[in-house]
Scaffold this motif. Structure first.
Motif, PDB file in Angstrom:
ATOM      1  N   ARG A 271     -14.406 120.970  73.640  1.00 20.25           N
ATOM      2  CA  ARG A 271     -14.880 121.191  72.283  1.00 20.25           C
ATOM      3  C   ARG A 271     -16.359 121.572  72.333  1.00 20.25           C
ATOM      4  O   ARG A 271     -17.183 120.793  72.826  1.00 20.25           O
ATOM      5  N   GLY A 272     -16.689 122.776  71.872  1.00 18.21           N
ATOM      6  CA  GLY A 272     -18.097 123.147  71.752  1.00 18.21           C
ATOM      7  C   GLY A 272     -18.707 122.395  70.583  1.00 18.21           C
ATOM      8  O   GLY A 272     -17.997 121.696  69.840  1.00 18.21           O
ATOM      9  N   HIS A 273     -20.003 122.570  70.379  1.00 19.77           N
ATOM     10  CA  HIS A 273     -20.698 121.811  69.334  1.00 19.77           C
ATOM     11  C   HIS A 273     -20.067 122.039  67.965  1.00 19.77           C
ATOM     12  O   HIS A 273     -20.045 121.135  67.130  1.00 19.77           O
TER      13      HIS A 273
ATOM     14  N   ARG B 261     -17.200 116.139  73.732  1.00 19.72           N
ATOM     15  CA  ARG B 261     -18.587 116.615  73.591  1.00 19.72           C
ATOM     16  C   ARG B 261     -18.860 117.587  74.718  1.00 19.72           C
ATOM     17  O   ARG B 261     -18.429 117.372  75.851  1.00 19.72           O
ATOM     18  N   ASP B 262     -19.598 118.637  74.398  1.00 23.80           N
ATOM     19  CA  ASP B 262     -19.821 119.733  75.341  1.00 23.80           C
ATOM     20  C   ASP B 262     -20.879 119.342  76.371  1.00 23.80           C
ATOM     21  O   ASP B 262     -21.998 119.837  76.339  1.00 23.80           O
TER      22      ASP B 262
ATOM     23  N   THR C  76      -8.917 124.661  65.760  1.00 22.81           N
ATOM     24  CA  THR C  76      -8.996 125.481  66.980  1.00 22.81           C
ATOM     25  C   THR C  76      -8.579 124.657  68.192  1.00 22.81           C
ATOM     26  O   THR C  76      -7.836 125.128  69.051  1.00 22.81           O
ATOM     27  N   LEU C  77      -9.058 123.414  68.234  1.00 19.41           N
ATOM     28  CA  LEU C  77      -8.692 122.551  69.354  1.00 19.41           C
ATOM     29  C   LEU C  77      -7.173 122.339  69.386  1.00 19.41           C
ATOM     30  O   LEU C  77      -6.545 122.415  70.444  1.00 19.41           O
ATOM     31  N   ALA C  78      -6.593 122.128  68.207  1.00 21.53           N
ATOM     32  CA  ALA C  78      -5.143 121.908  68.132  1.00 21.53           C
ATOM     33  C   ALA C  78      -4.381 123.167  68.561  1.00 21.53           C
ATOM     34  O   ALA C  78      -3.371 123.084  69.270  1.00 21.53           O
TER      35      ALA C  78
ATOM     36  N   VAL D  15     -14.139 128.979  68.795  1.00 20.04           N
ATOM     37  CA  VAL D  15     -14.339 129.093  70.245  1.00 20.04           C
ATOM     38  C   VAL D  15     -14.135 127.722  70.911  1.00 20.04           C
ATOM     39  O   VAL D  15     -14.610 126.704  70.399  1.00 20.04           O
ATOM     40  N   VAL D  16     -13.432 127.735  72.032  1.00 18.21           N
ATOM     41  CA  VAL D  16     -13.042 126.484  72.691  1.00 18.21           C
ATOM     42  C   VAL D  16     -12.962 126.726  74.201  1.00 18.21           C
ATOM     43  O   VAL D  16     -12.797 127.871  74.636  1.00 18.21           O
ATOM     44  N   GLY D  17     -13.091 125.684  74.975  1.00 17.15           N
ATOM     45  CA  GLY D  17     -12.901 125.808  76.425  1.00 17.15           C
ATOM     46  C   GLY D  17     -11.470 125.456  76.798  1.00 17.15           C
ATOM     47  O   GLY D  17     -10.942 124.444  76.342  1.00 17.15           O
ATOM     48  N   THR D  18     -10.848 126.321  77.602  1.00 21.85           N
ATOM     49  CA  THR D  18      -9.537 125.984  78.192  1.00 21.85           C
ATOM     50  C   THR D  18      -9.747 126.084  79.695  1.00 21.85           C
ATOM     51  O   THR D  18      -9.665 127.171  80.260  1.00 21.85           O
ATOM     52  N   HIS D  19     -10.061 124.981  80.294  1.00 20.21           N
ATOM     53  CA  HIS D  19     -10.404 124.969  81.721  1.00 20.21           C
ATOM     54  C   HIS D  19      -9.150 124.672  82.536  1.00 20.21           C
ATOM     55  O   HIS D  19      -8.764 123.520  82.720  1.00 20.21           O
ATOM     56  N   PHE D  20      -8.511 125.767  82.991  1.00 21.24           N
ATOM     57  CA  PHE D  20      -7.326 125.637  83.846  1.00 21.24           C
ATOM     58  C   PHE D  20      -7.781 125.375  85.276  1.00 21.24           C
ATOM     59  O   PHE D  20      -8.929 125.661  85.636  1.00 21.24           O
ATOM     60  N   PHE D  21      -6.862 124.881  86.089  1.00 17.51           N
ATOM     61  CA  PHE D  21      -7.196 124.584  87.479  1.00 17.51           C
ATOM     62  C   PHE D  21      -6.439 125.523  88.413  1.00 17.51           C
ATOM     63  O   PHE D  21      -5.407 126.065  88.047  1.00 17.51           O
ATOM     64  N   SER D  22      -6.987 125.690  89.596  1.00 18.72           N
ATOM     65  CA  SER D  22      -6.445 126.653  90.553  1.00 18.72           C
ATOM     66  C   SER D  22      -5.637 125.949  91.642  1.00 18.72           C
ATOM     67  O   SER D  22      -6.090 124.919  92.147  1.00 18.72           O
ATOM     68  N   PRO D  23      -4.494 126.489  92.050  1.00 15.49           N
ATOM     69  CA  PRO D  23      -3.806 127.663  91.518  1.00 15.49           C
ATOM     70  C   PRO D  23      -3.090 127.337  90.194  1.00 15.49           C
ATOM     71  O   PRO D  23      -2.375 126.327  90.121  1.00 15.49           O
TER      72      PRO D  23
END
Ligand SMILES: NC(=O)c1ccc[n+]([C@@H]2O[C@H](COP(=O)([O-])OP(=O)(O)OC[C@H]3O[C@@H](n4cnc5c(N)ncnc54)[C@H](O)[C@@H]3O)[C@@H](O)[C@H]2O)c1
Length: 285
Positions: free
Chosen positions: A157-159, A185-186, A165-167, A138-146
């Motif tokens: 990167r979660g704990h 770090r989360d 996964t990051l790669a 599980v990973v964060g992919t924080h896209f921006f709008s639009p």
């Protein structure tokens, strides 16, 4: 180079989910777009079609490429359709219970190697990952709008997120044309919301205490640092309420006083002066 034959599932066909589906289909991913109702899916795909048409009319996309990309998007209300995905990006409401429920279900559905990504803007990835038996995927992919216009994707990167996964998340985001920054770090607010909160809070304090006017603070940032927009104009655009909430959240987690918003910001929100959407904030609109 386009990735062809890769399977992506996007959960949530709102503003962000439809944007992520749009850029991914254009880059050659086979996209399954899932929402809870047919209306939400129609709204999402109508938005995608309109956006492709705009790019075609501006000469930035071939009509045939737009047509091929649209054909790569399948819509569904059934989460089981995510079972074959190599990457799943969740972009539903910013509610932790909803996200945890979805990740819990995805955990029982998807293949071992599937990347489970969340587009959350503020919820710790670790809390979402804990709803699964595979937090390392599980990973964060924080896209921006639009999404079709903004080049940044913040990878979080979660704990327990693995390097692999990051790669894989980076490979996905880069394949759809984004430039990634890695949050190792989360922490609350990741990197981007932490930076803008610190700047907005300090700008609001300077304005509140009469050190400088909102206009002068924004002009200082634009002409002094080359920012496209000053922090108080940014607060008005994003919503003073949104930035107040983000800063309070980061302050609550970090106990770092630089994120503590001044009382004047809270009173503005109490009064409904939350920026462009209400007609008044740090500026009259
Ligand atoms: N809007 C932004 O500028 C922005 C920027 C970065 C990140 N984000 C984050 O992206 C996520 C989505 O935001 P948005 O602005 O696209 O929201 P939105 O309200 O436009 O869309 C959310 C969609 O999720 C759907 N949904 C709700 N529950 C669902 C479920 N169980 N399964 C499938 N679909 C479901 C809703 O029907 C809706 O279509 C949030 O976590 C938000 O914090 C938003």
């Amino acid at each position: 180079m386009a990735v062809v034959g890769k399977k992506l599932a996007v959960v949530g066909a709102g503003l962000m989910g439809s944007g992520i589906a749009q850029v991914s289909a254009q880059a050659g991913w086979d996209v399954t777009l899932r929402d809870v109702t047919g209306e939400a899916l129609t709204r999402g795909t109508d938005g995608i079609k309109a956006s492709y048409e705009k790019f075609v009319s501006k000469g930035k996309l071939e009509a045939s490429a737009a047509e091929a990309a649209l054909a790569r998007i399948t819509t569904t209300t059934d989460l089981d359709a995510a079972a074959e995905a190599d990457v799943v990006v969740e972009a539903v409401f910013e509610k932790i219970e909803v996200k945890r429920e979805i990740f819990g279900r995805l955990d029982t559905l998807v293949k071992d190697g599937t990347v489970l990504a969340s587009n959350t803007s503020a919820i710790p990835i670790t809390k979402i990952a804990a709803a699964t038996s595979r937090p390392e995927r599980v990973v964060g992919t924080h896209f921006f709008s639009p999404v079709p216009m903004m080049a940044l994707c913040e990878l979080v990167r979660g704990h327990r997120t693995s390097d692999e996964t990051l790669a894989a998340a980076r490979e996905f985001a880069e394949s759809v044309g984004k430039t990634c920054v890695v949050v190792n770090r989360d922490v609350a607010g990741f990197v981007t919301t932490r930076l803008i909160s610190a700047l907005v809070v300090e700008a609001a304090k300077l304005q509140e205490s009469g050190v400088a006017t909102a206009e002068d603070i924004d002009t200082a940032c634009k002409l002094g640092f080359g920012h496209a927009m000053g922090p108080l104009a940014t607060a008005d655009l994003t919503g003073v309420d949104i930035l107040l909430h983000a800063s309070e959240n980061i302050y609550a987690e970090s106990r770092d006083p630089k994120f503590a918003p001044p009382e004047s910001m809270r009173r503005m929100v109490d009064a409904g002066d939350i920026g462009r959407k209400s007609g008044r904030g740090y500026y009259d609109h």
